[in-house]
Design a protein around this motif. Structure first.
Motif: not given
Ligand code: CA
Length: 718
Positions: A638-652
């Motif tokens: 959540a701190r490092n990856c969410t903003v690019c790879h998507g919340p809950l590890a679900v990519s856009s």
């Protein structure tokens, strides 16, 4: 795995081509040559004279995004069809408003590429690639987007994502001058469109999520020499910078900041990343200022001051950059409530006895629609245009009456608006005949909580807010579905005189697009789900719709050539919402291939169906790690990856979905990317400076847990 990042550039020739030989429809008296390219000066961009073209980001200096063209109107719009399409060379977010001058269209795409097209046919004249180091991508909070160019005196000006400001020859695309406008060792980016006023190019920057100090600069259009710079927050010592903003900080700014806090190291924020408007009547520049670095004021400045000029609308002298006035929409910003959103100038009958006053209007992220006196900055009115629970309203000076819980602590506070705002970058428009503003509004809540682990990190976001607050360690697809159901978008026709909505159209959970108003009585708006719609400007009735087959978020524009009116929009999938809330769409992700799609009456063209890459939506390894490890991984994700790879590890779908990635299935490959930076050339830089190998492995455990949680439900790539 389809590596979409490595195919960022495909299919287009980047050779600098000679200009096409077709006659240009240069038709104003100010031109010195009949076939000049971008022979634009301040008089030509002036609100009083612009008509058949689209000469600056907001159409004219008043930035109403209202065209006086009437051939496409309520009666004829049903006959609007595709005139031509053009494939941009990138497949990331597209936010560019097409500029049209002398028969040529200038647009931009991801990674700051610039294209010159024949505006009548879509034929490519030249493409310019500033050849940005893809590692810069990690500095971009909200995708490597670009909102467009400025044109002036035979040149095309573009702000490059790595902080350069460049002048290109409008005829050939060759670089005339190139200046680095930021400290490139810091996480600055440029996504906004420059504006040009009286021979000066105005440009700001972004980066307040990561930690920078914002400012607006003016450069000489001919030479690229810096003319003035206005900082929006003081330097850590509160000492003069030797810049034109010094006096404002000495007089009113410095006292609103304490001497300690993360702002001292993080720059304080206040980036000027979008709205920069020239007020011709008062010869001043009015610009919008962004949020604080870090967001959370408790960490940023424990003294609790208002922190000027964060989240403010500021007016400066156009010639010198000297301070004239400011209005702070969100004192002591705590929530990423930027005031960078569209600023529109207009004459409104809001004076005593209904006399006209020249006003500046803005619908910033904080959810209030403001009307200010353009000359003095005096607060005239401000009203909530969306549901909100951070403030009860505004006092007589326009200061928010905050709800105490909104100054969040350890317990998450579910708040509207969230950091994506009640209105984001999507351009607002204004119809001066109807006195209605058209706001691309949205409801996207956020659980704000203090980040107990906050300390400034060298890579990634520094907000002081905990993005993992309220998120379960392993979230099955139902969670994504629930979160999706909480998102709302709508187009609001706002009456700034009656101070209420005249009409609104609900968009479901489809994130908004920018707006174009025309004297034909129409309001055009795209949506990220691919609809491009024309509404009746007075009633909101839907009069026309065309499927774009990709995201339509940009500001559309319109122009006339050889007696025909064209309506145009750039399309693509990505941007802040696409990256960070990509689970908004159930089945298919819109095409990521960027395009320019241009319409005219009687147009019979087709938009080609996109090719979707096939993704094998199965986990590439067994789940591993105990509950503690996965929970730890979810926090670091959540701190490092969410903003690019998507919340809950679900990519856009813009960047790889880590759940289905072969890399996440292999410990060494994962470490090679996250620790060793093996994909830095694609923009995925090393996080070795602030994540331990154990933490990196815990993120992998979380990603695989999410993958396996998704499979039993048969959801595939949610
Ligand atoms: Ca921000």
């Amino acid at each position: 795995m389809a590596n979409w990042q490595s195919t960022l550039i495909a299919g287009a020739s980047f050779a600098i081509l000679a200009a096409c030989g077709q006659a240009k429809t240069a038709d104003t008296e100010t031109l010195s040559e009949p076939e000049a390219f971008a022979a634009v000066d301040t008089n030509r961009i002036s609100t009083a004279s612009a008509a058949d073209e689209w000469l600056t980001y907001g159409g004219t200096y008043d930035e109403q995004r209202h065209s006086s063209l009437i051939d496409v109107n309520k009666e004829t719009v049903a006959d609007l069809g595709v005139a031509w399409t053009y494939d941009l060379a990138t497949n990331r977010g597209v936010e560019s408003t097409p500029i049209v001058v002398d028969g040529v269209m200038y647009v931009t795409s991801a990674w700051s590429l610039v294209y010159a097209l024949d505006a009548k046919t879509g034929e490519e004249l030249w493409v310019y690639d500033p050849d940005v180091d893809r590692a810069v991508g990690v500095k971009a909070c909200c995708d490597v987007v670009n909102r467009g160019v400025a044109v002036y005196d035979g040149k095309v000006f573009v702000g490059v994502i790595d902080g350069r400001l460049e002048a290109l020859d409008a005829e050939t695309g060759e670089v005339v001058w190139s200046k680095v406008t930021v400290d490139q060792s810091k996480p600055y980016t440029i996504t906004g469109a420059p504006r040009v006023v009286n021979g000066k190019v105005l440009i700001g920057n972004g980066g307040a999520e990561l930690g920078v100090r914002g400012y607006l600069s003016a450069y000489d259009a001919n030479t690229g020499d810096k003319v003035w710079r206005f900082y929006t927050v003081p330097n850590p010592e509160k000492q003069p910078d030797g810049e034109i903003s010094d006096a404002a900080f000495e007089d009113i700014g410095n006292v609103t900041w304490g001497d300690e806090g993360a702002w001292v190291t993080d720059g304080g924020g206040g980036t000027v990343w979008d709205s920069i408007v020239y007020d011709e009547v008062n010869d001043q520049i009015i610009f919008g200022v962004g949020n604080g670095s870090p967001w959370n004021r408790e960490f940023r400045d424990p003294s609790g001051g208002d922190n000027l000029f964060l989240s403010s609308i500021v007016a400066v002298d156009a010639e010198t950059g000297a301070y004239k006035w400011h209005f702070q929409t969100t004192p002591g910003d705590n929530w990423d409530y930027t005031a960078t959103q569209t600023i529109i100038l207009a004459d409104l009958p809001v004076g005593e006895d209904g006399e006209a006053r020249r006003v500046a209007m803005q619908a910033p992220k904080n959810g209030f629609f403001y009307v200010l006196d353009a000359e003095s900055g005096e607060f005239i009115s401000g009203d909530a245009f969306v549901p909100m629970n951070w403030a009860e309203g505004l006092d007589e000076n326009g200061r928010p009456i905050e709800i105490a819980d909104a100054r969040y602590g350890a317990v998450p506070y579910e708040q509207l608006p969230g950091p994506l705002g009640a209105h984001n970058w999507h351009p607002m428009a204004f119809n001066p005949d109807l006195n209605l503003a058209y706001i691309p509004a949205q409801e996207i809540p956020q659980a704000y909580a203090r980040d107990p682990r906050f300390e400034t990190q060298p890579v990634g976001w520094n907000t002081g807010a905990d993005f993992s607050a309220g998120v379960p360690p392993i979230a099955p697809p139902e969670v994504a579905k629930f979160l999706r159901s909480t998102l709302k978008g709508r187009l609001i026709a706002w009456d700034p005189i009656a101070r209420e909505a005249r009409w609104s159209v609900e968009h479901g959970n489809a994130w908004n697009g920018g707006v174009l108003s025309t004297a034909g009585g129409l309001v055009f708006q795209g949506k990220l789900n691919g609809d491009f719609v024309a509404y009746d400007a007075e009633t909101g009735d839907k009069l026309w719709n065309h499927e774009l087959k990709s995201g339509g978020a940009s500001g559309p524009s319109t122009y006339m050539i050889d007696g025909e009116q064209y309506v145009t929009i750039t399309t693509g999938w990505g941007s802040a919402f696409g990256l960070s809330a990509g689970f908004a769409y159930d089945e298919t992700v819109p095409s990521t291939v960027g395009k320019v799609v241009t319409f005219k009456l009687g147009g019979t063209g087709e938009i080609a169906d996109p090719d979707f890459p096939m993704i094998d939506k199965t986990p590439k390894a067994d789940s591993f790690g105990d509950e503690t490890m996965i929970a730890e991984g979810s926090v670091h994700y959540a701190r490092n990856c969410t903003v690019c790879h998507g919340p809950l590890a679900v990519s856009s779908g813009v960047l790889p979905d880590l759940r289905w990635s072969a890399i996440s299935g292999n410990e060494m490959a994962w470490k090679g990317v996250v620790i060793d930076g093996n994909l830095a050339a694609n923009g995925m830089v090393s996080f070795a400076d602030h994540l331990t190998p154990d933490q990196v492995e815990s993120i992998r455990a979380y990603v695989l847990a999410q993958a396996h949680a998704a499979v039993p439900a048969g959801s595939g790539g949610e």
